[in-house]
Design an enzyme around this catalytic site. Sequence first.
Site, PDB file in Angstrom:
ATOM      1  CD  GLU A 209       3.229  -2.440  -5.056  1.00 50.58           C
ATOM      2  OE1 GLU A 209       3.969  -1.638  -4.454  1.00 50.58           O
ATOM      3  OE2 GLU A 209       3.655  -3.445  -5.637  1.00 50.58           O
ATOM      4  CB  CYS A 243       3.226   5.570  -1.717  1.00 47.91           C
ATOM      5  SG  CYS A 243       3.536   5.045  -3.423  1.00 47.91           S
TER       6      CYS A 243
END
Length: 468
Positions: A209, A243
């Site tokens: 990720e 993010c």
Amino acid sequence: NPYAGLVNHLRAAWLSGKTRPMEYRVAQLEALGRFLDEKKEDILEATASDMGKPSFEAYFTEILLCKNEINGTLNNLSHWMKDEHVDKNLVTQLDSAFIRKDPYGVVLIIAAWNYPIHLFLVPLIGAIAAGNCVVFKPSEVAKNTERLVAEMLSCYLDNDCFAVVTAGVQETTRLLENKFDYIFYTGTSSVGRIVMTAAAKHLTPVTLELGGKNPCYVSDTCDVQNVARRVAWGRFFNAGQTCIAPDYVLCSVEMQEKLMPALREAITEFYGPNPQESPDFGRIVGDKHFRRVRALLCSGRVAIGGQTDEKERYIAPTVLADVLPSDPAMQEEIFGPILPIVVVANMDEAIDFINARPRPLAVYAFSCDSKVVNQVLERTSSGGFCGNDTLMHVTLTSLPFGGIGNSGLGKYHGRFTFDTFTHHRGCLHRNMGLEALNALRYPPYSQQKLGLLAATFEIKRKGMCTLL
């Protein structure tokens, strides 16, 4: 290797079958729920100490969303664990064909610092639900949260099957030398490559990720005030250290002129005339991170904000206008409270701009015309997509979360986390009798046998209706 003994201990526990019963998995997941309930104030305090995270934001992301994951998993675990029966051909009609949901074994979870509870707990929930033993490493950057997890979580989980490792770069490198059955990493693309290289030595599957520069296209037909509030919230939430935050805006020069006063108004509405005094605006996590983000302020021109305070690691909510693609702010993921605006002529140019760069973790598009939003969705590629808002797609456990290309590999959240940590084992259990049915496949071969075999094994395409 300093971690070999720990990994071997967990592997022995896994091989004993201890983690496989549903009752065991449920008990461990319920213990995680108690950890969140009983240590709520400690979590809020630790995240506030690490990065000035407002308690509202910390409760929402670190506690509420994690409890949703736990409860959703507990509500559905018995269904997820069941064998999944599949279609059969003519030869196997009397047999049992199914997918068995097996745990991988001993898995490693390495979490990031920006959401220091959420980013290890959500994958941990799925790993436990799938029946694995887990080594998990919280980020050493968020020191207070790391200490809380290391000291407290072992009081809730079975220490024979779950272990917290506190480690810096050198120790993590040694940790990665061990053979794990699955590795789940959240962080930067550069470290993601290191993790994947280490995993390749043992042929260990990975989920990565990562991040990226998430574009946000704003068309000329939209409600400017609503766009400004939603973009400002997404960009400045957690002081921009998210993010999936919108990393930059693409819009026409006319829309840039309309957005500026609307963004200024939204920032003042959210954080007051001096955001440094607001209890609702966070701080950059560390001195090195502060200096890196501050250096990006030289891009374009500062239209809103721009103030900094190194002692407090404070960077004001900032909007940069007339930013060029060659400017520093467009060369790396910002990961801070800075929003560059890049001028494009129209939607087609915005889409070309997005597609000329590595595929991001999220793409955002704003327009009152749904056709425009759909065009951006259909003609771009990204880990996720959200039309007419920011961040909100991540709150749905029914949607997979993950990247593509440079922004990551694999997916999780809800059922997808369980599936990520589950080996889907294809199984066929045949009848010991009825041997005459198998004679077609045995030598000596003949053309007649081949014809009969084709008739029983062949999958025919379904008929299609053509309108003349």
